[in-house]
Design an enzyme around this catalytic site. Structure first.
Site, mmCIF file in Angstrom:
data_model
loop_
_atom_site.group_PDB
_atom_site.id
_atom_site.type_symbol
_atom_site.label_atom_id
_atom_site.label_comp_id
_atom_site.label_asym_id
_atom_site.label_seq_id
_atom_site.Cartn_x
_atom_site.Cartn_y
_atom_site.Cartn_z
ATOM 1 N N GLU A 1 51.205 42.476 49.837
ATOM 2 C CA GLU A 1 50.416 43.771 49.775
ATOM 3 C C GLU A 1 51.220 44.604 51.215
ATOM 4 O O GLU A 1 51.450 45.607 50.844
ATOM 5 C CB GLU A 1 48.948 43.519 49.588
ATOM 6 N N GLN B 1 47.041 45.047 43.217
ATOM 7 C CA GLN B 1 46.591 44.537 41.802
ATOM 8 C C GLN B 1 45.032 44.688 41.683
ATOM 9 O O GLN B 1 44.455 44.996 40.743
ATOM 10 C CB GLN B 1 47.036 42.846 41.406
ATOM 11 N N PHE B 2 44.340 44.157 42.846
ATOM 12 C CA PHE B 2 43.022 44.347 42.911
ATOM 13 C C PHE B 2 42.667 44.881 44.409
ATOM 14 O O PHE B 2 43.149 44.540 45.271
ATOM 15 C CB PHE B 2 42.295 42.923 42.699
ATOM 16 N N ILE C 1 43.776 44.268 48.916
ATOM 17 C CA ILE C 1 44.405 45.234 49.976
ATOM 18 C C ILE C 1 44.387 44.866 51.266
ATOM 19 O O ILE C 1 45.192 45.494 52.108
ATOM 20 C CB ILE C 1 43.621 46.620 49.487
ATOM 21 N N PRO D 1 45.917 42.568 53.391
ATOM 22 C CA PRO D 1 46.910 42.154 53.911
ATOM 23 C C PRO D 1 47.743 43.617 54.160
ATOM 24 O O PRO D 1 48.539 43.561 55.104
ATOM 25 C CB PRO D 1 47.895 41.350 52.934
ATOM 26 N N HIS E 1 37.383 39.863 42.604
ATOM 27 C CA HIS E 1 37.877 40.642 41.698
ATOM 28 C C HIS E 1 36.783 41.870 41.214
ATOM 29 O O HIS E 1 36.741 42.288 40.300
ATOM 30 C CB HIS E 1 38.344 40.055 40.417
#
Lengths: 425, 337
Positions: free
Chosen positions: B60, B82-83, B87, B89, B129
């Protein structure tokens, strides 16, 4: 057989106390304050000894270059071996002048900090060949993503030192309007990306820039610089991964000056393998270069730049050098390394070595060198006077404080217009 | 006009902008050939080629860092995380770099990037998630934060975000991807096709950033919501019988304070609703702003109905998720105050 090896292993597993206790290694530099400088562990290739592969050579057949050290200038100042570049005297003299200007500029700004005229400063003493030679080997349209110790790139590209001083003093000449600490320069015009305090972030950004150039069918390439310490950051890994995956036209430079503030390069993992060798696992070619040898740095950079420009992708270059002075004006290196270590550095001083080469070529002399140094010193002194007339740190000659509310977003932010009023501007 | 769910609307926004502007590039994990784990980039690579829409390594920080460099070059990257739960990182690149580059370079360099990321709960996504990390980004100066709640807004807001010259965090309530979920988990969710906001123009249009939308007019209480909570608030208003005015903020930064203040000054009461955890959530900022701007009109304390201050649990999804019952109770309570 009474004892099968399998049973032995089980016995050991059941009785771990029988094993010798585990120990954790904490790397230590070869010498600390009060001890004699010790460079016996350095592995230095002989000048001219390292091969120069063709530009399109596959990375996997260049692994040896990550462990060797490309050197061109020998002890007497002769350029030897396959990496010796065909450089005109004018180019070499321009490089020498850039290095001198960088060093004199650094010294003047260091002293200005000691006199309280600026809050902070970072010298690049001993590393001037990195920026002067690399700037000479790149096109001026190539994009640089530097760390805070590549001020020489700006000087080499003709950025006015008056503006640099304005930035350092945060005065009315400061192009960054007093928003940044000293030495965090930015110049779009000179393709010098805005320096960040956060280490390593620029490495992957440079790869992204290079990807953009390649996506656009452009011919420009990018180059970025991090120190040995910063190679431990995640962004270093991101940069090498992305550069390799997308074959991005980028030069990834590691300036190994042996020290990250007080930590020697072994703390970053440099004792087990050279930083150049990191590239091998990513399938990238690596060159390890004598960073104090202007000609070697130029030749290696030129090779990597031409390789990138011919769509062969990225190269990692380790520039092996020594941080001759303190990390910054906030640092005292005598507390963690021998006082004479920089003087004992076996690869010498980049300026002295290029001077020796030019004299050896018959193109230079001690007298001419002294005259050039004097000229450069006078130039910096004159510019410094002009810069200080426009304000020094803390004497309130700055851009208007109301400008600090501008430019967070491209368009004015209504919240900030309100806060500006609140603040009385 | 076409009938689209939120995924199709987002896909249409990217396709529209990729057609209009060759500088728009889309990349992220699984977004290329496969078309994204939620199908948001389905078909883009086929239509525009691998150089406009491609897969990235699972990194990420690398995705956002590369996007920043590409933005500095002159492209308009639209990247996907993706989720939202993954985020972090990229947090350094977003907060230390993307958000500050314009300011620290005195305008020499800008970062015209969009970071798209599915966010929010209600899908048994457990701890990683389901998160709603918007407050981490509204607190960062230099970022815009946008959250749509319908297909129509999703496309129009995403186009605005892509055209914006500043970095935009674009959080997509994944619970709303296929239908307008109102928190009544025991009732079958209807698809977007029966909702009027699924009528989406196939061509270019914009929904401006910084403009809230009054989705239900009312006189008794103002509800400030965004994302999935807009639909929860509407259900709560209906079920509780309270004549609530429901405002969909749509963008948190910039914030449409005018619409908010007008409404609260009219109703005299305000409830803030979000899925994110309570303490230091964006609701705290909203409550502070409302009490400052509407102090003399307020007839009750500003209340917050939010996720509890715990990591998002798996088995206790509906005990965590601020559904219509909890929101409705807060509405009735506000009237009693």
């Amino acid at each position: 057989m009474l004892h099968s090896p399998r049973l032995d292993r089980q016995a050991v597993a059941l009785k771990p106390a029988r094993n010798a206790p585990l120990t954790l290694r904490i790397p230590e530099p070869a010498a600390r304050p009060g001890e004699p400088a010790n460079f016996s562990q350095l592995r230095l290739s002989a000048p001219g000894a390292v091969r120069r592969p063709a530009l399109d050579t596959e990375a996997r057949s260049m692994h040896d270059l990550a462990y060797e050290l490309i050197r061109v200038l020998d002890d007497r100042g002769n350029a030897v071996g396959p990496w010796a570049p065909d450089l005109s005297t004018a180019t070499l003299l321009a490089g020498l002048r850039t290095m001198l200007l960088t060093r004199v500029f650094d010294e003047r700004m260091y002293r200005a900090q000691r006199q309280g005229k600026c809050s902070f400063y970072v010298r690049s003493t001993g590393e001037e060949a990195v920026t002067a030679a690399q700037a000479a080997a790149l096109e001026s349209s190539d994009m640089c993503f530097p760390s805070y110790r590549q001020q020489g790139l700006l000087i080499a590209r003709g950025y006015p030192i008056l503006k640099m001083m304005g930035q350092v003093y945060s005065n009315t000449l400061d192009p960054l309007l007093g928003r940044q600490m000293p030495v965090m320069y930015s110049s779009r015009e000179h393709n010098f990306f805005t320096v960040s305090g956060n280490l390593g972030t620029q490495f992957i950004q440079a790869v992204g820039w290079a990807m953009g150039s390649a996506l656009s069918g452009d011919t420009r390439i990018a180059a970025s610089w991090v120190g040995d310490g910063t190679t431990a950051e995640g962004d270093f890994h991101y940069a090498l991964t992305f550069a390799s995956v997308y074959r991005a036209p980028v030069l990834l430079n590691v300036v190994n000056n042996q020290w990250a503030i007080s930590s020697f390069q072994g703390i970053a993992g440099g004792d087990e393998a050279p930083f150049a060798a990191r590239a091998i696992g990513y399938g990238l070619p690596a060159l390890r270069v004598d960073g104090n040898d202007f000609l070697a740095v130029y030749a290696a950079t030129r090779w990597a730049a031409q390789r990138a420009r011919s769509n062969h992708g990225a190269t990692l270059i380790e520039l092996f050098t020594y941080r001759a002075e303190a990390h910054s004006t906030s640092d005292d290196p005598s507390r963690y390394r021998p006082a004479d270590e920089s003087a004992k550095w076996p690869l010498g001083d980049p300026i002295a070595r290029l001077k020796q080469h030019l004299i050896e070529r018959g193109d230079w002399s001690e007298q001419k060198h002294a005259a050039l140094l004097e000229e450069v010193t006078q130039e910096v002194r004159a510019v410094q006077k002009e810069a200080e007339a426009n304000g020094i740190h803390g004497n309130n000659k700055t851009h208007s404080p109301k400008t600090m509310f501008d430019g967070v977003f491209k368009d004015p932010d209504p919240r900030l217009l309100k806060q500006r009023q609140e603040a009385g501007y | 006009m076409a009938t689209m769910n939120m995924i199709q609307a987002l896909n249409s926004a990217m396709a529209t902008m990729m057609t209009r502007d060759p500088k728009v590039v889309v990349f992220g994990e699984d977004v290329g050939y496969f078309g994204g784990v939620f199908r948001a980039t389905d078909g883009l690579q086929k239509k525009f080629g691998r150089h406009r829409c491609f897969d990235t390594p699972i990194a990420e920080g690398g995705i956002v860092g590369a996007a920043i460099g590409m933005g500095a070059y002159g492209m308009r990257p639209v990247v996907e995380i993706q989720f939202a739960d993954y985020i972090y990182p990229a947090f350094d690149q977003i907060t230390s770099e993307a958000a500050r580059i314009r300011y620290r370079s005195a305008g020499e360099f800008g970062v015209p990037i969009v970071v798209r990321s599915p966010y929010g709960g209600g899908i048994f996504g457990g701890q990683t998630h389901s998160q709603s990390p918007e407050a981490l980004f509204t607190h960062v100066v230099g970022l815009k934060v946008v959250i749509p709640s319908t297909p129509y807004d999703a496309k129009g807001l995403l186009i605005s975000a892509i055209e914006d010259d500043d970095p935009v965090m674009f959080f997509e309530p994944k619970r709303l991807y296929t239908g307008p979920f109102d928190g009544r988990h025991d009732v079958a969710v209807k698809p977007w096709s029966v909702h009027p906001a699924s009528e989406v123009p196939e061509d270019y249009y914009k929904v401006p950033l910084g403009k809230a939308s009054v989705v239900r007019e009312g006189d008794e209480v103002t509800v400030l919501a965004y994302g999935t909570m807009v639909h929860v608030a509407l259900a709560a208003a209906k079920e509780s019988g309270v004549d609530a005015e429901v405002i969909d903020l749509r963008s948190l930064i910039p914030l449409d304070m005018e619409t908010i203040a007008d409404s609260v000054n009219k109703t005299g009461r305000c409830i803030v609703v979000h899925e994110a955890t309570k303490t230091s959530g964006f609701g705290a900022e909203l409550a502070a702003l409302v009490q400052r701007e509407c102090f003399y009109q307020l007839e009750a304390p500003v209340e917050r109905v939010t996720g509890w201050d715990i990591p998002y649990p798996h088995a206790f999804e509906w005990q965590y998720f601020p559904g219509p019952a909890r929101v409705g109770a807060a509405l009735r309570q506000a009237l009693e105050a």
